[in-house]
Motif scaffolding. Structure first.
Motif, mmCIF file in Angstrom:
data_model
loop_
_atom_site.group_PDB
_atom_site.id
_atom_site.type_symbol
_atom_site.label_atom_id
_atom_site.label_comp_id
_atom_site.label_asym_id
_atom_site.label_seq_id
_atom_site.Cartn_x
_atom_site.Cartn_y
_atom_site.Cartn_z
ATOM 1 N N ALA A 122 0.832 -1.207 0.000
ATOM 2 C CA ALA A 122 0.000 0.000 0.000
ATOM 3 C C ALA A 122 0.871 1.263 0.000
ATOM 4 O O ALA A 122 0.539 2.259 -0.651
ATOM 5 N N ALA A 123 1.981 1.222 0.711
ATOM 6 C CA ALA A 123 2.866 2.387 0.805
ATOM 7 C C ALA A 123 3.820 2.501 -0.382
ATOM 8 O O ALA A 123 4.345 3.582 -0.666
ATOM 9 N N ARG A 124 4.016 1.409 -1.081
ATOM 10 C CA ARG A 124 5.036 1.351 -2.127
ATOM 11 C C ARG A 124 4.907 2.409 -3.221
ATOM 12 O O ARG A 124 5.904 3.064 -3.556
ATOM 13 N N PRO A 125 3.726 2.622 -3.827
ATOM 14 C CA PRO A 125 3.675 3.608 -4.927
ATOM 15 C C PRO A 125 4.107 5.016 -4.504
ATOM 16 O O PRO A 125 4.893 5.663 -5.204
ATOM 17 N N GLU A 126 3.627 5.469 -3.345
ATOM 18 C CA GLU A 126 4.006 6.805 -2.896
ATOM 19 C C GLU A 126 5.483 6.849 -2.493
ATOM 20 O O GLU A 126 6.186 7.809 -2.790
ATOM 21 N N ALA A 127 5.947 5.789 -1.837
ATOM 22 C CA ALA A 127 7.363 5.734 -1.458
ATOM 23 C C ALA A 127 8.254 5.725 -2.696
ATOM 24 O O ALA A 127 9.297 6.380 -2.718
ATOM 25 N N GLN A 128 7.833 5.006 -3.725
ATOM 26 C CA GLN A 128 8.632 4.949 -4.940
ATOM 27 C C GLN A 128 8.742 6.326 -5.588
ATOM 28 O O GLN A 128 9.813 6.710 -6.062
ATOM 29 N N THR A 129 7.656 7.078 -5.588
ATOM 30 C CA THR A 129 7.689 8.429 -6.152
ATOM 31 C C THR A 129 8.700 9.291 -5.395
ATOM 32 O O THR A 129 9.508 9.992 -6.006
ATOM 33 N N ILE A 130 8.667 9.216 -4.080
ATOM 34 C CA ILE A 130 9.588 10.003 -3.249
ATOM 35 C C ILE A 130 11.031 9.545 -3.477
ATOM 36 O O ILE A 130 11.946 10.355 -3.625
ATOM 37 N N ASP A 132 12.264 7.907 -6.101
ATOM 38 C CA ASP A 132 12.704 8.202 -7.463
ATOM 39 C C ASP A 132 13.324 9.593 -7.530
ATOM 40 O O ASP A 132 14.374 9.789 -8.143
ATOM 41 N N VAL A 133 12.672 10.560 -6.887
ATOM 42 C CA VAL A 133 13.173 11.926 -6.873
ATOM 43 C C VAL A 133 14.546 11.988 -6.192
ATOM 44 O O VAL A 133 15.441 12.697 -6.635
ATOM 45 N N ALA A 134 14.712 11.202 -5.123
ATOM 46 C CA ALA A 134 15.979 11.178 -4.377
ATOM 47 C C ALA A 134 17.042 10.312 -5.056
ATOM 48 O O ALA A 134 18.188 10.303 -4.653
ATOM 49 N N GLY A 135 16.639 9.547 -6.088
ATOM 50 C CA GLY A 135 17.584 8.662 -6.769
ATOM 51 C C GLY A 135 17.870 7.398 -5.984
ATOM 52 O O GLY A 135 18.909 6.759 -6.193
ATOM 53 N N ASN A 136 16.966 7.039 -5.093
ATOM 54 C CA ASN A 136 17.179 5.862 -4.249
ATOM 55 C C ASN A 136 16.128 4.775 -4.462
ATOM 56 O O ASN A 136 15.724 4.103 -3.522
ATOM 57 N N TRP A 137 15.697 4.607 -5.664
ATOM 58 C CA TRP A 137 14.759 3.506 -5.920
ATOM 59 C C TRP A 137 15.403 2.512 -6.796
ATOM 60 O O TRP A 137 15.975 2.048 -7.423
#
Length: 137
Positions: A122-130, A132-137
């Protein structure tokens, strides 16, 4: 004669294509060393988890699921995906396991793993967006 030559060429082509992956696989050397492209200095799992007997692997999986859910939820909660946030020490996940699940039966641990996986997913999509911006996905 011409048909025999074509058959020979076709046979050689088929053999060459089917054997090529076998040669490539032979060049791969498995390793137990873990290396990561993102946050390479992440903490290793606790030693007891690495040495857990195979018949009790569900305990290790549960701690991993707790860890993943906690970390993805934390990324979303604070809106930050630095390496220390995404991959903190295992202490908090171990504490939850010991306090809530260590005395559970196997089937209860499997149900808990499922619940933590649902939370993480459930948290994954929003965490991935954050992240991705930080370059840590």
């Amino acid at each position: 004669m011409r048909q025999a030559g074509c058959t020979l060429v076709l046979t050689a082509l088929v053999l060459g294509l089917t054997l090529a992956p076998a040669f490539a696989e032979r060049d791969l050397v498995p390793t137990l060393d873990r290396s990561f492209d993102v946050c390479p200095d992440r903490p290793a799992e606790p030693l007891w988890m690495q040495e857990i007997p195979l018949r009790q692997a569900y305990q290790r999986v549960l701690v991993q699921d707790i860890y993943r859910a906690q970390n993805l939820e934390r990324v979303v909660e604070i809106g930050n995906c630095d390496c220390a946030t995404r991959f903190p020490s295992w202490d908090a996940a171990e504490a939850v396991f010991r306090e809530r699940h260590a005395s559970d039966e196997r089937w209860e641990m499997l149900q808990a793993s499922d619940a933590y996986n649902r939370r993480a997913n459930a948290a994954r999509p929003e965490a991935q967006t954050i992240c991705d911006v930080a370059g840590n996905w």
